[in-house]
Scaffold this active site. Structure first.
Site, PDB file in Angstrom:
ATOM      1  N   ASN A  49      19.048  11.748 -11.130  1.00  0.00           N
ATOM      2  CA  ASN A  49      18.626  11.831  -9.730  1.00  0.00           C
ATOM      3  C   ASN A  49      19.611  10.978  -8.933  1.00  0.00           C
ATOM      4  OD1 ASN A  49      17.376  11.713  -7.272  1.00  0.00           O
ATOM      5  ND2 ASN A  49      15.371  11.097  -8.057  1.00  0.00           N
TER       6      ASN A  49
ATOM      7  N   ARG B  48      18.338  16.609 -10.243  1.00  0.00           N
ATOM      8  CA  ARG B  48      17.478  16.839  -9.082  1.00  0.00           C
ATOM      9  C   ARG B  48      18.385  17.187  -7.905  1.00  0.00           C
ATOM     10  NH1 ARG B  48      14.618  12.614  -5.128  1.00  0.00           N
ATOM     11  NH2 ARG B  48      13.360  14.127  -4.011  1.00  0.00           N
TER      12      ARG B  48
ATOM     13  N   HIS C 111       9.589  17.683  -2.230  1.00  0.00           N
ATOM     14  CA  HIS C 111       8.719  17.169  -3.300  1.00  0.00           C
ATOM     15  C   HIS C 111       8.171  18.326  -4.154  1.00  0.00           C
ATOM     16  CE1 HIS C 111       7.523  13.504  -0.590  1.00  0.00           C
ATOM     17  NE2 HIS C 111       8.509  13.162  -1.409  1.00  0.00           N
TER      18      HIS C 111
ATOM     19  N   ARG D 135       8.788   7.210   7.934  1.00  0.00           N
ATOM     20  CA  ARG D 135       8.981   8.397   8.783  1.00  0.00           C
ATOM     21  C   ARG D 135       7.728   8.663   9.608  1.00  0.00           C
ATOM     22  NH1 ARG D 135      10.568  11.395   3.737  1.00  0.00           N
ATOM     23  NH2 ARG D 135      12.744  10.870   3.381  1.00  0.00           N
TER      24      ARG D 135
ATOM     25  N   MET E 220       1.751  -0.021   1.023  1.00  0.00           N
ATOM     26  CA  MET E 220       0.301   0.066   1.217  1.00  0.00           C
ATOM     27  C   MET E 220      -0.428  -1.154   0.667  1.00  0.00           C
ATOM     28  SD  MET E 220      -1.949   1.795   2.711  1.00  0.00           S
ATOM     29  CE  MET E 220      -1.338   3.414   3.148  1.00  0.00           C
TER      30      MET E 220
ATOM     31  N   GLY F  51       2.875   7.012  -5.593  1.00  0.00           N
ATOM     32  CA  GLY F  51       2.550   5.576  -5.544  1.00  0.00           C
ATOM     33  C   GLY F  51       1.238   5.240  -4.843  1.00  0.00           C
TER      34      GLY F  51
ATOM     35  N   GLU G  49       8.042  13.627 -12.074  1.00  0.00           N
ATOM     36  CA  GLU G  49       9.104  14.549 -11.656  1.00  0.00           C
ATOM     37  C   GLU G  49      10.199  14.662 -12.709  1.00  0.00           C
ATOM     38  OE1 GLU G  49       9.637  14.285  -7.061  1.00  0.00           O
ATOM     39  OE2 GLU G  49       8.651  12.452  -7.690  1.00  0.00           O
TER      40      GLU G  49
HETATM   41  P1  AMP Z   1       6.570   6.208  -4.597  1.00  0.00           P
HETATM   42  O1  AMP Z   1       7.449   6.637  -3.456  1.00  0.00           O
HETATM   43  O2  AMP Z   1       5.753   7.336  -5.176  1.00  0.00           O
HETATM   44  O3  AMP Z   1       7.274   5.398  -5.647  1.00  0.00           O
HETATM   45  O4  AMP Z   1       5.475   5.222  -3.967  1.00  0.00           O
HETATM   46  C1  AMP Z   1       5.831   3.955  -3.470  1.00  0.00           C
HETATM   47  C2  AMP Z   1       4.705   3.391  -2.617  1.00  0.00           C
HETATM   48  O5  AMP Z   1       3.479   3.385  -3.366  1.00  0.00           O
HETATM   49  C3  AMP Z   1       4.893   1.948  -2.206  1.00  0.00           C
HETATM   50  O6  AMP Z   1       5.662   1.844  -1.021  1.00  0.00           O
HETATM   51  C4  AMP Z   1       3.469   1.484  -1.964  1.00  0.00           C
HETATM   52  O7  AMP Z   1       3.110   1.764  -0.615  1.00  0.00           O
HETATM   53  C5  AMP Z   1       2.630   2.366  -2.849  1.00  0.00           C
HETATM   54  N1  AMP Z   1       2.003   1.668  -3.972  1.00  0.00           N
HETATM   55  C6  AMP Z   1       2.530   1.404  -5.176  1.00  0.00           C
HETATM   56  N2  AMP Z   1       1.644   0.733  -5.949  1.00  0.00           N
HETATM   57  C7  AMP Z   1       0.535   0.571  -5.197  1.00  0.00           C
HETATM   58  C8  AMP Z   1      -0.743  -0.050  -5.415  1.00  0.00           C
HETATM   59  N3  AMP Z   1      -1.059  -0.638  -6.562  1.00  0.00           N
HETATM   60  N4  AMP Z   1      -1.637  -0.011  -4.394  1.00  0.00           N
HETATM   61  C9  AMP Z   1      -1.345   0.574  -3.225  1.00  0.00           C
HETATM   62  N5  AMP Z   1      -0.161   1.179  -2.962  1.00  0.00           N
HETATM   63  C10 AMP Z   1       0.762   1.176  -3.935  1.00  0.00           C
END
Ligand code: AMP
Length: 402
Positions: A10, A93, A182, A243, A285, A332, A386
């Site tokens: 990726n 990817r 996605h 975004r 978050m 996430g 993914e």
């Molecule tokens: P991703 O782009 O799928 O890797 O998701 C990343 C985002 O997931 C981070 O910016 C967080 O906002 C969120 N995230 C990851 N772990 C947690 C958690 N334990 N609780 C709440 N939000 C989370």
């Protein structure tokens, strides 16, 4: 010897993420990341899953060519080198496949030329993906390389969902339509949700909510995508980490004419400095929930705006599908943030949707239901994967020739 390994690459503008998988049991052999390519402080982090060893190097890595050679070196140290006869293919990817690529595709010069032609609609992503492909081809010219497109799963969208309400001649001239992104995750998660329900994907309708730093929703009817929230670019749709998602296009005219901002400044504002980050200064978050627990009103409003948009998409896709078997949360935020799932589903009992607080609070990395037993519509948490999906699609295309 049968070649059963697939290397998944990726390639971003300044990073390369990779995983080496063995497709006999879909296990991971090595995973890693090269970051800050082109800077003095580049970093390579490599983990060999068999030995559990993690190695980290910092220091300048000039370009993708050097990055991939360093990755090959690390894999070689673990006896997993790119020259191994067990390596069946490399799966890449590729973010934008336009209308042309509806399936994973073995890469040849023609394919590369078409991915290049799509750069105007994916200026941030496709050039980096192309660099990764060219570098990998130079290292192993004899090895099949497969492009797996983020947009492919969405090419089944009907015209009424894929077209913007603008002059079709202008739209077609500039390849303007809703492509969605996605797709690898939406494909994987919608299938895994069907599996969790004990059904065939062709029997169920699923709303998939991919909530990561980027976020998108999709409506999947009997295994085929019929609508998705991202559009020409990943900017449309849900409120994301940085975004804005949906907004009146006139905001852009206004920022240019009245605010005196340039197009590049507006682009950066909406893609990198908006969403949760723009609203409250945080895009993670976990941090937002912590601030809400401490009574922070700015964080609470950002959360409410995020949830309001999410709810609107659940309602919209419910209407698009007519009947819904499951709503699946992934990525996430979707996999980890129980308060987001609870708030997004709250008040939707009339649609047969509810979350069981105890089930929703469980932390696990397996697919699971969080709706009360006997609920009319299932609510599921389904971890996305993914890399596994890219490897599976790549191997399906080339593995049969081994
Ligand atoms: P991703 O782009 O799928 O890797 O998701 C990343 C985002 O997931 C981070 O910016 C967080 O906002 C969120 N995230 C990851 N772990 C947690 C958690 N334990 N609780 C709440 N939000 C989370």
């Amino acid at each position: 010897m049968t070649a059963t390994r697939v290397l998944v690459l990726n390639s971003g503008s300044s990073s390369v993420k990779y995983q080496l998988l063995d497709m006999r049991d879909r296990s991971r052999l090595a995973v890693g990341l090269v970051e800050r390519i082109g800077e003095q402080t580049s970093r390579l982090r490599h983990t060999c899953l068999a030995s559990g060893d993690t190695r980290e190097h910092t220091g300048p890595i000039a370009d993708h060519d050097a990055a991939l050679k360093a990755v090959a070196g690390e894999l070689g140290r673990d006896g997993l080198g790119l020259d191994s006869p067990e390596l069946a293919a490399i799966g890449h990817r590729v973010v934008h496949g336009g209308m042309f690529f509806t399936e994973p595709t073995v890469i040849d010069d023609e394919v590369l030329a078409e991915v290049e032609r799509l750069i105007p609609v994916a200026p941030l992503h496709n050039p980096a993906n192309l660099t990764g492909i060219r570098t990998a081809r130079a290292l192993r010219p004899d090895l099949p390389q497969v492009a797996v497109f983020d947009t492919a799963f969405h090419t089944t969208m009907p015209e009424q969902a894929a077209r913007y309400a603008i002059d079709p001649k202008i739209a077609d001239r500039h390849r303007i339509r809703r492509y969605g992104f996605h797709g690898t995750s939406h494909a994987y998660v919608s299938r895994e949700t069907a599996r969790l329900l004990g059904k065939d994907p062709a029997e169920v309708n699923v709303i998939v909510l991919h909530l990561g730093n980027g976020a998108s929703a999709s409506a999947v009817r009997r295994g085929r995508c019929v609508d998705t929230s991202m559009g020409l670019t990943p900017l449309e749709g849900l409120v994301m980490g940085t975004r804005s998602g949906d907004l009146d296009p006139a905001v852009i005219f206004h920022l240019a004419r009245v605010g005196g901002m340039s197009m590049d400044e507006i682009d950066t504002l909406l893609n990198k400095r908006s969403g949760l980050f723009g609203l409250c200064g945080d895009n993670d978050m976990r941090e937002i929930r912590r601030r809400i627990d401490e009574g922070d009103e700015e964080a609470a409003l950002a959360f409410d705006i995020y949830i309001h948009r999410l709810k609107k998409y659940i309602g919209a896709y419910y209407a698009v599908l007519g009947t819904v078997d499951a709503v699946a949360f992934t990525a996430g935020v979707g996999e980890n943030a129980a308060p987001v799932r609870e708030a997004a589903i709250a008040g939707l009992e009339g649609l047969g949707l509810a979350v069981d607080p105890e089930l929703n609070a469980v932390r696990a990395d397996r697919a699971r239901l969080v709706s009360p037993e006997g609920a009319r519509v299932a609510v599921a948490v389904v971890p996305t994967d993914e890399e596994l999906e890219i490897a599976t699609q790549t191997y399906a295309l080339v593995g049969k020739n081994n």
